[in-house]
Design a protein around this motif. Sequence first.
Motif, mmCIF file in Angstrom:
data_model
loop_
_atom_site.group_PDB
_atom_site.id
_atom_site.type_symbol
_atom_site.label_atom_id
_atom_site.label_comp_id
_atom_site.label_asym_id
_atom_site.label_seq_id
_atom_site.Cartn_x
_atom_site.Cartn_y
_atom_site.Cartn_z
ATOM 1 N N ILE A 2 0.848 -1.185 0.000
ATOM 2 C CA ILE A 2 0.000 0.000 0.000
ATOM 3 C C ILE A 2 0.887 1.239 0.000
ATOM 4 C CG2 ILE A 2 -1.782 1.283 1.242
ATOM 5 C CD1 ILE A 2 -2.562 -1.398 2.572
ATOM 6 N N ARG A 3 0.789 2.034 -1.060
ATOM 7 C CA ARG A 3 1.621 3.227 -1.203
ATOM 8 C C ARG A 3 0.849 4.430 -0.678
ATOM 9 N NH1 ARG A 3 2.634 4.856 -5.782
ATOM 10 N NH2 ARG A 3 4.899 5.145 -5.822
ATOM 11 N N VAL A 4 1.467 5.168 0.251
ATOM 12 C CA VAL A 4 0.757 6.213 0.980
ATOM 13 C C VAL A 4 1.412 7.576 0.786
ATOM 14 C CG1 VAL A 4 0.041 7.009 3.273
ATOM 15 C CG2 VAL A 4 -0.054 4.570 2.715
ATOM 16 N N LEU A 5 0.572 8.580 0.609
ATOM 17 C CA LEU A 5 0.987 9.981 0.638
ATOM 18 C C LEU A 5 0.511 10.577 1.955
ATOM 19 C CD1 LEU A 5 1.663 12.885 -0.482
ATOM 20 C CD2 LEU A 5 -0.627 12.855 -1.497
ATOM 21 N N ILE A 6 1.384 11.299 2.645
ATOM 22 C CA ILE A 6 1.043 11.996 3.884
ATOM 23 C C ILE A 6 1.160 13.493 3.647
ATOM 24 C CG2 ILE A 6 1.751 12.469 6.265
ATOM 25 C CD1 ILE A 6 2.772 9.568 6.385
ATOM 26 N N VAL A 50 -3.347 5.506 -1.154
ATOM 27 C CA VAL A 50 -4.104 6.236 -0.131
ATOM 28 C C VAL A 50 -3.410 7.568 0.127
ATOM 29 C CG1 VAL A 50 -4.917 6.265 2.272
ATOM 30 C CG2 VAL A 50 -4.859 4.103 1.010
ATOM 31 N N ALA A 51 -4.205 8.630 0.263
ATOM 32 C CA ALA A 51 -3.674 9.934 0.672
ATOM 33 C C ALA A 51 -4.194 10.248 2.066
ATOM 34 C CB ALA A 51 -4.095 11.020 -0.311
ATOM 35 N N CYS A 52 -3.274 10.405 3.022
ATOM 36 C CA CYS A 52 -3.632 10.791 4.391
ATOM 37 C C CYS A 52 -3.477 12.303 4.495
ATOM 38 C CB CYS A 52 -2.727 10.095 5.400
ATOM 39 S SG CYS A 52 -2.893 8.301 5.439
ATOM 40 N N LEU A 53 -4.580 13.012 4.649
ATOM 41 C CA LEU A 53 -4.560 14.467 4.571
ATOM 42 C C LEU A 53 -5.019 15.118 5.866
ATOM 43 C CD1 LEU A 53 -6.380 14.953 1.128
ATOM 44 C CD2 LEU A 53 -3.921 14.668 1.513
ATOM 45 N N ASP A 54 -4.304 16.178 6.240
ATOM 46 C CA ASP A 54 -4.802 17.063 7.286
ATOM 47 C C ASP A 54 -5.925 17.897 6.682
ATOM 48 O OD1 ASP A 54 -5.078 18.532 9.590
ATOM 49 O OD2 ASP A 54 -3.362 19.834 9.196
ATOM 50 N N ILE A 55 -6.907 18.268 7.464
ATOM 51 C CA ILE A 55 -7.996 19.072 6.923
ATOM 52 C C ILE A 55 -7.570 20.519 6.725
ATOM 53 C CG2 ILE A 55 -10.226 20.105 7.538
ATOM 54 C CD1 ILE A 55 -11.228 17.469 8.375
ATOM 55 N N ARG A 56 -6.888 21.083 7.711
ATOM 56 C CA ARG A 56 -6.472 22.475 7.620
ATOM 57 C C ARG A 56 -5.004 22.544 7.235
ATOM 58 N NH1 ARG A 56 -9.378 25.653 12.684
ATOM 59 N NH2 ARG A 56 -11.515 25.477 11.903
ATOM 60 N N MET A 57 -4.743 22.978 5.994
ATOM 61 C CA MET A 57 -3.381 23.108 5.499
ATOM 62 C C MET A 57 -3.247 24.421 4.740
ATOM 63 S SD MET A 57 -2.226 19.332 4.118
ATOM 64 C CE MET A 57 -3.607 19.134 2.966
ATOM 65 N N ASP A 61 -6.421 23.917 1.122
ATOM 66 C CA ASP A 61 -6.844 23.162 2.310
ATOM 67 C C ASP A 61 -7.187 21.724 1.948
ATOM 68 O OD1 ASP A 61 -9.643 22.832 1.650
ATOM 69 O OD2 ASP A 61 -10.027 24.872 2.321
ATOM 70 N N GLY A 62 -7.309 20.899 2.995
ATOM 71 C CA GLY A 62 -7.523 19.478 2.787
ATOM 72 C C GLY A 62 -8.784 19.137 2.043
ATOM 73 N N ILE A 63 -9.826 19.955 2.197
ATOM 74 C CA ILE A 63 -11.083 19.681 1.496
ATOM 75 C C ILE A 63 -10.888 19.794 -0.004
ATOM 76 C CG2 ILE A 63 -13.443 20.459 1.116
ATOM 77 C CD1 ILE A 63 -13.515 21.361 4.003
#
Length: 224
Positions: A2-6, A50-57, A61-63
């Motif tokens: 599983i390749r992940v983006l943070i 999978v992309a693991c995203l913070d909402i506020r960036m 922004d994450g949305i």
Amino acid sequence: MIRVLIADDQPLVRAGLSALLDAEPDIAVVAVATDGGEALALARSEHPDVACLDIRMPVVDGIEVARALCGPDADPPIPVLMLTTFDLDDYVFGALEAGASGFLLKDADPDTIVAAVRQVAAGNGTLDQALTRRVLREFVERRALQPVTRGRGTELLTERERDVLMLLAQGMSNEEIAAALVVEVSTVKSHLARMLPKLGVRSRLQAVVWAYQNRVVTVPDAER
């Protein structure tokens, strides 16, 4: 693998998530972004599972990142797991509407985070248990995710698709639904693939929200 983006603007969060996920034999962190703009660029170049995203960036922004990666115009879509410290923030609802597959609070225990990444990669939505009823109740009371009504949904769905929806709303995985209905997992996936467009939703999690909004199932008051 599983390749992940943070993507997170907090260095400690990025480092902690990277170390946690890279320690798993079936997960590899292939990209780390410090803001939403960088996350979009890296997603396009690295094509993570999978992309693991913070909402506020910052920057984007994450949305907006989620909408670009897994919204209706994404081709191909990249499943998104949102990580947030804001457990009843409008950003959470906006991200769900954008098509995110799951949500976790950043203080979730490590095993929960790892399991969530695997669930999202497998096409299963996930929602922090501490958030589930509160988020669903908020949607029921405040939001209209899509226009398909309960009556129309009942007309559109087959009896077996309604069975799958009810079990999905109970938080069951594909494997658990298959066991409950005594069918193959592939059969459950086929039902889901046909059911989601009928309801006008893009993810399992949105299908669950639809079920609660339309009172197909109800949110217990005991854990309000």
